[in-house]
Enzyme design. Structure first.
Site, short mmCIF file in Angstrom:
data_model
loop_
_atom_site.label_atom_id
_atom_site.label_comp_id
_atom_site.label_asym_id
_atom_site.label_seq_id
_atom_site.Cartn_x
_atom_site.Cartn_y
_atom_site.Cartn_z
N SER A 57 0.81 -1.22 0.00
CA SER A 57 0.00 0.00 0.00
C SER A 57 0.84 1.26 0.00
O SER A 57 0.30 2.36 -0.14
CB SER A 57 -0.93 0.02 1.22
OG SER A 57 -1.87 -1.01 1.09
N ASP B 236 -8.78 -4.27 3.22
CA ASP B 236 -7.49 -4.94 3.16
C ASP B 236 -7.15 -5.64 4.48
O ASP B 236 -6.71 -6.79 4.49
CB ASP B 236 -6.41 -3.91 2.83
CG ASP B 236 -5.01 -4.47 2.95
OD1 ASP B 236 -4.56 -5.14 2.00
OD2 ASP B 236 -4.34 -4.23 3.98
N HIS C 117 -6.42 -9.62 4.94
CA HIS C 117 -5.20 -10.21 5.50
C HIS C 117 -5.55 -11.27 6.53
O HIS C 117 -4.86 -12.29 6.64
CB HIS C 117 -4.33 -9.13 6.15
CG HIS C 117 -3.48 -8.38 5.18
ND1 HIS C 117 -2.39 -8.94 4.56
CD2 HIS C 117 -3.57 -7.12 4.72
CE1 HIS C 117 -1.83 -8.04 3.76
NE2 HIS C 117 -2.53 -6.93 3.83
ZN LIG Z 1 -2.42 -5.09 2.82
#
Ligand SMILES: [Zn+2]
Ligand SMILES: *[C@@H]1O[C@H](CO)[C@@H](O)[C@H](O)[C@H]1NC(C)=O
Ligand SMILES: *[C@@H]1O[C@H](CO)[C@@H](O)[C@H](O)[C@H]1NC(C)=O
Length: 529
Positions: free
Chosen positions: A142, A366, A370
């Site tokens: 990112s 995100d 994960h």
């Molecule tokens: Zn990530």
């Protein structure tokens, strides 16, 4: 579509068996498959019991096609206005599979089959694809992607706001202004626009940091973090300090998210009950308040929603010590939603006659991926969707460009041949593995949970309780999921939205926004006129 899927399956079977069979020779195919599981899914799904009644009429699809044709014909009128305002929405880790699964979840939550649902940004007139690799990495993080989609330059993984001359953890290189690349937030500020960002992670997290920071390591969120990488914070300024004291962060009108601890000394408890983590004794919140005497620091939902935007100059909303909580697991009284933060921010920024640029991130899409918590990731995607819908309603496409994209993909897969309307979060009712056990439609290649017994066989997931916090299965065991390298979508609505098409480099995105808004150093629509 289902028919096509079946035909593909049939074609594959025909090849394997070495027979040529007619498409409509369904019965033969059924015999040829030989596999019980295949037989079951064709019997179950292929016999029409999942097909919505109205979709059996070919006119249903022809009508839909005519509507979509009409919508596309309208695009002959291009919106060539100057973009007074630009709103850039980023779904962190929002792969195209995440978009598709979230759309199904949204439809199913309304009691529909789901696949036909449309997210707010899927109604935007123009879409394209963004190539997300970074200069040194096939699959991006990112940080380097933030440099690409905010500063318009690709660079090395884990670095932010610096060119590819800067390598990981090289402080001297990252502090050298000749290696700095400026962001579209800075370009907008120079043009007199209001600027800022909103995130559901921390104010110092990689994605929003792309709007203001220059660092050789995204983990330099505080002086303590810089030291933990063996570097001297005197030489290498941490991200929180850059945000509060440097251009362009110090001038941001809007800063909203979590991460309060990065701004406070380790001797002070923040209003969420946790100690700050700074070792340099700096209280950056006091510094910020001193610089913006008419600004307000809101620390919970009520403070944010009750403030009168015409009476404050700047808003720093800082709602958790670390990341904000997943919406599904949050206290809805204390923590504002992304849409609520968006509404307050736009109200404040709309006062500026020169317009504004704002970056708005759904950052927990995100984080949940994960953790392979697909249900949460999809819920966060729907929260992101709501914020975009509200932003489009609060603004006029004649003067406000909204662009939605993602930094990188996540390898969420939607697989098997579940019947139409099958619970997207649940088991595929029509297929099983070679041991006869059903499997989930959503899976990840890499993640913490494999659900295997001692012999390496899959456990029966029908017997495992799955709440919204459930960790979806991964094939390769790691403590944490990984990003993936596929392209991500770009969705645009407003002035020059037609530029956001094709398969483009991620680093081109801010140059296109700048073109429409007449900001930055590159060519703009104002030169053209
Ligand atoms: Zn990530
Ligand atoms: C950091 O980068 C500079 C070039 O900008 C280089 O001269 C220096 O050797 C690098 N330092 C380290 C520790 O790699
Ligand atoms: C906000 O402040 C303005 C300016 O003082 C005032 O006119 C307006 O009524 C206030 N709005 C609310 C909802 O209190």
């Amino acid at each position: 579509m289902l028919i096509q899927i079946l035909l593909v399956a049939i074609a594959a079977i025909a090849l394997v068996e070495g027979h040529v069979i007619a498409d409509d020779d369904f019965h033969n195919v059924y015999k040829l498959t030989g596999q019980n599981s295949n037989r079951a899914f064709i019997e179950d799904i292929g016999m029409g019991k999942y097909t919505p009644e109205e979709e059996k009429d070919p006119e249903f699809w022809r009508n839909l096609a005519r509507q979509e044709l009409q919508q596309n014909l309208k695009k002959q009128r291009l919106n060539m206005n100057k973009a007074k305002n630009v709103i850039f929405f980023l779904g962190d880790g929002m792969s195209l599979s995440t978009v598709a699964a979230a759309r199904m979840l949204k439809g199913q939550q309304k009691g529909n089959t789901g696949e036909e649902e449309v997210l707010s940004f899927e109604k935007f007139p123009y879409t394209g694809l963004s190539k997300t690799y970074c200069t040194d990495s096939q699959v991006a993080d990112s940080a380097c992607t933030a440099t690409a989609y905010l500063c318009g330059v690709k660079a090395n993984i884990v670095t932010i706001g610096v060119s590819a001359n800067v390598l990981f953890n090289n402080c001297s290189a990252s502090m050298d202004p000749k290696n700095h690349v400026s962001s579209i937030a800075q370009w907008a500020q120079k043009a007199g626009k209001s600027t800022g960002f909103i995130t559901t992670t921390t104010l110092t997290h990689a994605s929003p940091s792309g709007t203001f920071a220059h660092v050789a390591n995204r983990m330099y969120e505080s002086d303590t973090d810089v030291r933990s990488f063996g570097r001297d914070p005197e030489e290498c300024m941490d991200i929180a300090t850059q945000l509060v004291t440097q251009e362009p962060g110090r001038n941001f009108d809007i800063l909203m998210g979590g991460g309060m601890s990065k701004f406070l000394p380790n001797t002070i408890r923040d209003c969420h009950g946790n100690l700050g983590i700074r070792e340099d004794g700096k209280n950056l919140l006091s510094t910020w308040q001193g610089m913006h005497p008419e600004g307000i620091i809101a620390t919970n939902r009520e403070e944010l929603l009750s403030l009168n935007t015409s009476k404050v100059s700047n808003i720093m909303g800082i709602f958790q010590s670390k990341y904000m909580d997943y919406r599904l697991l949050s206290d809805p009284v204390k923590q504002p939603t992304l849409a609520e933060m968006t509404e307050v921010a736009l109200k404040l920024m709309q006062r500026n006659d020169e317009g504004y640029f704002i970056f708005i991130e759904g950052g927990l899409i995100d984080v949940a991926h994960h953790a392979t918590k697909a249900a949460i990731s999809l819920d966060e995607t729907l929260e992101f969707d709501k914020a975009i819908e509200l932003a489009r309603k609060m603004t006029d496409p004649e003067d406000t460009l909204i662009v939605v994209s993602s930094d990188h993909a996540h390898p969420l897969t939607i697989s098997g041949y579940p019947g139409r309307g099958t619970d997207i979060l649940g088991l595929n009712q029509h297929d099983s593995d070679s041991n006869g056990l059903k499997y989930l439609t959503l899976n990840y290649p890499i993640g913490p949970k494999q659900y295997l017994d001692d012999k390496g066989n899959r456990l029966d997931l029908e017997k495992i309780n799955r709440d919204s916090n459930f960790e979806y299965p991964g094939y390769i065991n790691t403590d944490d999921g990984r990003h993936s390298g596929d392209d991500v979508g770009i969705f645009a609505s407003g002035p020059f939205d037609h530029l956001f098409t094709g398969v483009i480099e991620q680093s081109t995105i801010p140059h296109l926004m700048a073109y429409a808004a007449c900001i930055g150093d590159g060519p703009t629509m104002c030169d053209a006129n």
